[in-house]
Design a protein around this motif. Structure first.
Motif, mmCIF file in Angstrom:
data_model
loop_
_atom_site.group_PDB
_atom_site.id
_atom_site.type_symbol
_atom_site.label_atom_id
_atom_site.label_comp_id
_atom_site.label_asym_id
_atom_site.label_seq_id
_atom_site.Cartn_x
_atom_site.Cartn_y
_atom_site.Cartn_z
ATOM 1 N N LYS A 51 0.804 -1.221 0.000
ATOM 2 C CA LYS A 51 0.000 0.000 0.000
ATOM 3 C C LYS A 51 0.839 1.274 0.000
ATOM 4 C CE LYS A 51 -4.352 -1.555 0.297
ATOM 5 N NZ LYS A 51 -5.430 -1.185 -0.645
ATOM 6 N N ALA A 55 -0.196 4.910 -2.035
ATOM 7 C CA ALA A 55 -0.363 6.087 -1.192
ATOM 8 C C ALA A 55 0.664 7.157 -1.546
ATOM 9 C CB ALA A 55 -0.238 5.690 0.279
ATOM 10 N N THR A 73 -8.666 9.088 4.022
ATOM 11 C CA THR A 73 -8.874 7.794 3.391
ATOM 12 C C THR A 73 -9.667 6.889 4.308
ATOM 13 O OG1 THR A 73 -7.791 6.106 2.052
ATOM 14 C CG2 THR A 73 -6.845 6.515 4.222
ATOM 15 N N SER A 75 -9.895 2.643 5.366
ATOM 16 C CA SER A 75 -9.004 1.486 5.302
ATOM 17 C C SER A 75 -9.358 0.454 6.356
ATOM 18 C CB SER A 75 -7.552 1.950 5.519
ATOM 19 O OG SER A 75 -6.680 0.852 5.660
ATOM 20 N N ASN A 78 -4.072 -1.668 6.229
ATOM 21 C CA ASN A 78 -2.792 -1.404 5.574
ATOM 22 C C ASN A 78 -2.741 -0.087 4.809
ATOM 23 O OD1 ASN A 78 -1.562 -3.698 6.544
ATOM 24 N ND2 ASN A 78 -2.090 -4.946 4.765
ATOM 25 N N HIS A 79 -3.808 0.250 4.100
ATOM 26 C CA HIS A 79 -3.800 1.515 3.363
ATOM 27 C C HIS A 79 -3.765 2.689 4.332
ATOM 28 C CE1 HIS A 79 -4.477 4.336 0.100
ATOM 29 N NE2 HIS A 79 -5.553 4.802 0.716
ATOM 30 N N GLY A 80 -4.474 2.557 5.445
ATOM 31 C CA GLY A 80 -4.452 3.615 6.446
ATOM 32 C C GLY A 80 -3.065 3.803 7.037
ATOM 33 N N VAL A 96 -7.547 9.255 8.783
ATOM 34 C CA VAL A 96 -7.799 7.872 8.403
ATOM 35 C C VAL A 96 -9.067 7.390 9.107
ATOM 36 C CG1 VAL A 96 -6.923 5.507 8.426
ATOM 37 C CG2 VAL A 96 -5.340 7.421 8.084
ATOM 38 N N MET A 98 -11.283 4.036 9.896
ATOM 39 C CA MET A 98 -11.201 2.580 9.933
ATOM 40 C C MET A 98 -12.457 2.005 10.588
ATOM 41 S SD MET A 98 -7.283 1.777 11.146
ATOM 42 C CE MET A 98 -5.854 2.322 10.201
ATOM 43 N N HIS A 142 -8.319 7.364 -2.322
ATOM 44 C CA HIS A 142 -9.092 6.123 -2.248
ATOM 45 C C HIS A 142 -8.145 4.923 -2.253
ATOM 46 C CE1 HIS A 142 -12.176 3.120 -3.137
ATOM 47 N NE2 HIS A 142 -13.069 4.035 -2.847
ATOM 48 N N PRO A 143 -8.469 3.883 -1.490
ATOM 49 C CA PRO A 143 -7.572 2.724 -1.448
ATOM 50 C C PRO A 143 -7.469 1.945 -2.750
ATOM 51 C CG PRO A 143 -9.570 2.305 -0.172
ATOM 52 C CD PRO A 143 -9.581 3.759 -0.533
ATOM 53 N N THR A 227 -8.388 -6.546 5.998
ATOM 54 C CA THR A 227 -7.653 -5.874 4.930
ATOM 55 C C THR A 227 -8.127 -6.279 3.537
ATOM 56 O OG1 THR A 227 -5.919 -7.548 5.200
ATOM 57 C CG2 THR A 227 -5.576 -5.440 6.284
#
Length: 319
Positions: A51, A55, A73, A75, A78-80, A96, A98, A142-143, A227
């Motif tokens: 990720k 990013a 974002t 997430s 992982n993207h976060g 972030v 989540m 966006h992820p 994830t």
């Protein structure tokens, strides 16, 4: 759809910020699976997963006004982590969102990197909240529903194509489909005739549902693999996957956790269940293609603690 030229452009853009992760033959996995197996160790990437590539690429496209306002974002983990860490490095304020099911370690890492973290009760709620925050003036990264992000994730496949020996089949995990879309774009352009297979866990089958319906469609989420738990594929990732992947396979949560244990025991790498799902999927691939297969596995991330995996193994009665 993106092209391999887009992937190459992102490779140049992010080269100074990310790691060119190792691509190695795995004797242990080859013996376990009964076919020559090569692993792309993206769990050794900065922030512990692929990720960081997407990013970073998207952060580097921000205008001065967007940088000043900050980014947001959503997430499952992982993207976060990746956005929080890379935004901190680039001096951009990150928010972030989540779901409550995201690992506590992911939330802690994002906060330690300087991001503002919001928790929603569900993944659907997290996506709704991120839309509100975007409307307040933050730039959404966006992820997976972003061509820059997809092209940057595709640099995993570009490196894999350049560094691996002979491969017939590449197996890659699917959440929203950004990694699979990018990897398939690069691999199919650079390795003529290669087959690319996606993997989802039961209860996180957004791409399978999209392929069945002929369009992205919302799905109910119940998988423990946060994830991979996208509430829907995007039109962009659906178009890439439907055009480029051989098929999308499904494994159970228990199989994904067992795969994580097998990666530790046989490949000597500590991955997360989103990567563990590759091993049971590889067995499905081998059953379908027969003898002569040479496997490539994208080990996408390693952001699971020993406690996380031990708890899940106990839950499923695994050893």
């Amino acid at each position: 759809m993106i092209t391999v030229a887009d992937v190459e452009a992102e490779a140049e853009r992010i080269a100074r910020y990310v790691v060119r992760t190792p691509t190695v033959p795995s004797p242990g996995l080859s013996e376990l699976l009964g076919a020559p197996t090569t692993a792309k160790l993206e769990l050794l990437q900065r922030t512990g997963s692929f990720k960081a590539r997407g990013a970073t690429a998207r952060l580097l496209t921000l205008s001065g006004t967007e940088r000043a306002a900050g980014v947001v974002t959503v997430s499952g983990g992982n993207h976060g982590i990746a956005l929080a860490v890379m935004a901190g490095m680039l001096d951009v304020k990150a928010t972030v969102v989540m779901p409550r099911t995201a690992p506590a370690s992911a939330r802690g890492i994002a906060e330690s990197a300087g991001a503002s973290v919001h928790i929603a009760d569900t993944m659907d709620g997290a996506f709704a909240l991120v839309d509100e925050l975007r409307d307040s003036g933050l730039t959404l990264i966006h992820p997976f529903d972003d061509p820059v992000v997809i092209a940057a994730q595709g640099t995993v496949g570009l490196e894999f194509a350049q560094d691996a020996g002979e491969l017939t089949d590449v197996v890659v995990s699917i959440g929203g489909g950004g990694l699979a879309s990018g990897v398939a774009t690069a691999m199919c352009a650079r390795r003529r005739g290669i087959r690319v297979w996606g993997v989802e866990t039961e209860g996180a089958q957004a791409m399978s549902a999209a392929l069945d319906a002929g369009r992205p469609t919302p799905v109910a989420l119940s998988s423990i693999v946060s994830t991979l738990s996208a509430p829907s594929a995007s039109q962009l990732t659906y178009e890439h996957v439907s055009a480029l992947l051989t098929d999308v396979l499904t494994v159970t949560d228990a199989e994904a956790v067992q795969g994580t244990l097998d990666l530790a025991n046989h490949a000597k790498v500590w991955a997360e269940p989103a990567a563990g799902c590759l091993l049971p999927a590889s067995r499905q691939v081998l059953a379908r293609v027969g003898e002569g297969a040479k496997l490539g596995l994208v080990i996408c991330g390693g952001n699971a603690t020993t406690t996380d995996v031990s708890t899940l193994a106990e839950r499923f009665g695994l050893s």
